[in-house]
Scaffold this active site. Structure first.
Site, PDB file in Angstrom:
ATOM      1  N   ARG A   1       0.846  -1.179   0.000  1.00 39.36           N
ATOM      2  CA  ARG A   1       0.000   0.000   0.000  1.00 39.36           C
ATOM      3  C   ARG A   1       0.888   1.238   0.000  1.00 39.36           C
ATOM      4  O   ARG A   1       1.658   1.442   0.935  1.00 39.36           O
ATOM      5  CB  ARG A   1      -0.909   0.007   1.234  1.00 39.36           C
TER       6      ARG A   1
ATOM      7  N   GLU B   1      -7.424   8.235   6.286  1.00 38.37           N
ATOM      8  CA  GLU B   1      -7.749   8.865   7.564  1.00 38.37           C
ATOM      9  C   GLU B   1      -8.355  10.261   7.431  1.00 38.37           C
ATOM     10  O   GLU B   1      -7.769  11.245   7.898  1.00 38.37           O
ATOM     11  CB  GLU B   1      -6.501   8.926   8.458  1.00 38.37           C
TER      12      GLU B   1
ATOM     13  N   HIS C   1      -3.243  10.822   0.515  1.00 39.66           N
ATOM     14  CA  HIS C   1      -2.687  10.657   1.862  1.00 39.66           C
ATOM     15  C   HIS C   1      -2.110  12.015   2.288  1.00 39.66           C
ATOM     16  O   HIS C   1      -0.912  12.154   2.520  1.00 39.66           O
ATOM     17  CB  HIS C   1      -1.649   9.537   1.889  1.00 39.66           C
TER      18      HIS C   1
ATOM     19  N   GLU D   1      -3.223  -0.169   8.220  1.00 45.82           N
ATOM     20  CA  GLU D   1      -2.065   0.323   8.973  1.00 45.82           C
ATOM     21  C   GLU D   1      -2.140  -0.225  10.388  1.00 45.82           C
ATOM     22  O   GLU D   1      -3.218  -0.246  10.985  1.00 45.82           O
ATOM     23  CB  GLU D   1      -2.036   1.861   9.089  1.00 45.82           C
TER      24      GLU D   1
ATOM     25  N   TYR E   1      -3.994   2.101  15.830  1.00 45.00           N
ATOM     26  CA  TYR E   1      -2.802   2.304  16.661  1.00 45.00           C
ATOM     27  C   TYR E   1      -3.065   2.044  18.135  1.00 45.00           C
ATOM     28  O   TYR E   1      -2.300   1.382  18.802  1.00 45.00           O
ATOM     29  CB  TYR E   1      -2.209   3.700  16.425  1.00 45.00           C
TER      30      TYR E   1
ATOM     31  N   ASN F   1      -7.114   1.559   9.941  1.00 45.61           N
ATOM     32  CA  ASN F   1      -5.809   1.896  10.505  1.00 45.61           C
ATOM     33  C   ASN F   1      -5.974   1.911  12.018  1.00 45.61           C
ATOM     34  O   ASN F   1      -6.813   2.654  12.537  1.00 45.61           O
ATOM     35  CB  ASN F   1      -5.349   3.293  10.064  1.00 45.61           C
TER      36      ASN F   1
END
Ligand code: GBH
Length: 451
Positions: free
Chosen positions: A78, A167, A122, A354, A295, A293
């Site tokens: 990606r 995002e 992005h 991600e 985290y 994504n």
């Protein structure tokens, strides 16, 4: 030995990067300026004044980087396409040399047996569009669809799946609400039109891709939200945060409507820019996959002072990454199971687009990089994915962030997220312990499934 759950046969393994964070070559071959070129030059905007002028010099070293990926045995890569390389002024004249770069990259990937998964946006908006209002303007959504068409026409014969946006929440909040990312605006809740215009851009681009028979995904940063206590004020604040962070960017795509933000006293700026028929444009093309994504999870309490309807509250008693982010792998399982509960049959297959962590990695005198913290982080999160799959969530792949240490936005080069260490003076690449670990994990998964 820990008995880890299995990921399904056919599960896809990948890595992620983004154009401004790795390419460099910002003034080469006709590339236009992006909002990040401008923002990074603002005194005090980025740690140590770092810019993406050179970054990982991937624009020139993509051959070496694809070789590193080939050796990892990846299924997919990606990356993102820099809009100002392709359409330097944001609309109008197309820069053939910019398209040529992605053309070469795609061919190199296919040659290495790696499926390209490009992201169209992005965060590096052409500066010329920012000067016309950026994503605060509805027009930017239409320019985005034009640009999507140009890229799809060039690469679509070899690229079957596409990610429209990365995002949109972070871009709105960091870029337009708080001003800690480009374009550096500090509009707080007046930034809400940026949500709608990005989603509209997604929908318009998605129908362009769909008309060409291509698959469409979006990469949303999602987080499970937990109230800091059972106090009704904390619970209400957590609901408000969930609506703004998660549902605002996913409900319109999957359910064709926005969450009712007026319940939290913040909906007005959004309502003002949603026109009749817009939600059909946003949700109509449908999604072939939801990119997630992840985290860390988020803990929310009632606001101490008026302004926002929530306050963030630290998650205690868990390890922290070099960035200070809490490590809670089970948060990913909780998120995935929660998505299925929330959206049911409307939820498309999920791809983790991600997941990763920053570690203060250094190359030892013997040339190795011991990043066992990252290995533990990745192993824990993959285990969480496997648990979610065992609980019935359809997760098709996992792309770790990131292949290389790179330009970490407002943190400059100070946060290292790569499987491969980059010396930003010499551009020397050194695979870390996590690189070998990921390679072996992929090989073992394939061997078990006869791949
Ligand atoms: C992504 O953003 C980006 O897509 C990518 O470009 C970037 O390099 C990468 O992640 C690493 O940052 O204060 O503990 O609650 C991630 C967005 C926003 C995720 C802040 C974690 C909160 C941490 N991040 N967030 S915490």
């Amino acid at each position: 030995m820990v008995n880890r759950l299995e990921l399904p046969a056919g599960f896809r393994w990948g890595v992620s990067t983004a154009s401004y964070q790795i390419e460099g070559a910002v003034a080469e071959d006709g590339r236009g300026r992006s909002v990040w070129d401008v923002f990074a030059e603002r005194p005090g905007a980025v740690k140590d004044g770092h810019t993406g002028r050179v970054a990982c010099d991937h624009y020139h070293r993509y051959g070496e980087d694809v070789a590193l990926m080939r050796e990892l045995g990846l299924d997919g890569y990606r990356f993102s396409v820099a809009w100002p390389r392709v359409v330097p002024e944001g609309s109008g004249v197309v820069n053939a040399a910019g398209l040529d770069f992605y053309d070469r990259l795609v061919d190199e990937l296919l040659e290495a047996g790696i499926t390209p998964l490009p992201t169209l946006f992005h965060w590096d908006l052409p500066q010329a569009l920012e000067e016309r209002g950026g994503w605060l303007e509805r027009d930017t959504a239409y320019r985005f669809a034009e640009y999507a068409e140009i890229v799809a026409d060039r690469l679509g014969d070899r690229v079957s799946a596409w990610i429209t946006l990365n995002e949109p929440f972070v871009h709105m909040v960091y870029g337009y609400a708080l001003g800690i990312h480009a374009p550096g605006r500090t509009l707080m809740l007046d930034s809400l039109p940026v949500a709608h215009h990005q989603l509209l851009g997604h929908g318009l681009a998605a129908s362009v891709l769909r008309e060409r028979g291509r698959e469409v995904l979006i990469a949303n940063n999602l987080t499970p939200v937990q109230p800091a206590s059972a106090d009704p004020a904390d619970v209400a604040a957590a609901e408000a945060y969930d609506a703004l962070h998660n549902r605002l960017f996913t409900d319109p795509l999957l359910l064709g409507r926005y969450p009712d933000l007026s319940a939290y006293g913040v909906g007005e700026d959004l309502d003002g820019c949603v026109r009749e028929g817009d939600l059909e444009l946003v949700s109509g093309p449908g999604l072939d996959g939801l990119g997630v994504n992840f985290y860390n999870p988020t803990r929310i309490s009632a606001p101490a002072e008026p302004g926002l309807p929530f306050a963030e509250s630290p998650i205690e008693g868990v390890p922290r990454t070099a960035f200070g982010w809490p490590v809670v792998p089970d948060g990913l399982r909780e998120l995935l199971v929660g998505l299925r509960e929330r959206y049911g049959a409307a939820l498309p297959p999920i791809v983790i687009t991600e997941n990763g962590c920053s570690v203060a990695d250094e190359v030892a005198p013997d040339g190795t990089v011991d990043d066992r913290f990252r290995i533990d982080y990745l192993a824990g999160h993959l285990d969480a994915v496997a648990h979610a799959v065992a609980e019935g969530v359809d997760v098709r792949g996992y792309y770790t962030w990131s292949l290389l240490d790179n330009y970490e936005w407002a943190e400059g080069f100070s946060q290292r997220f790569g499987l491969v260490h980059v010396d930003f003076e010499t551009q020397r690449r050194t695979p870390k312990a996590s690189y070998a670990w990921y390679r072996d994990l992929i090989a073992a998964h394939r061997a078990r499934h006869g791949g």
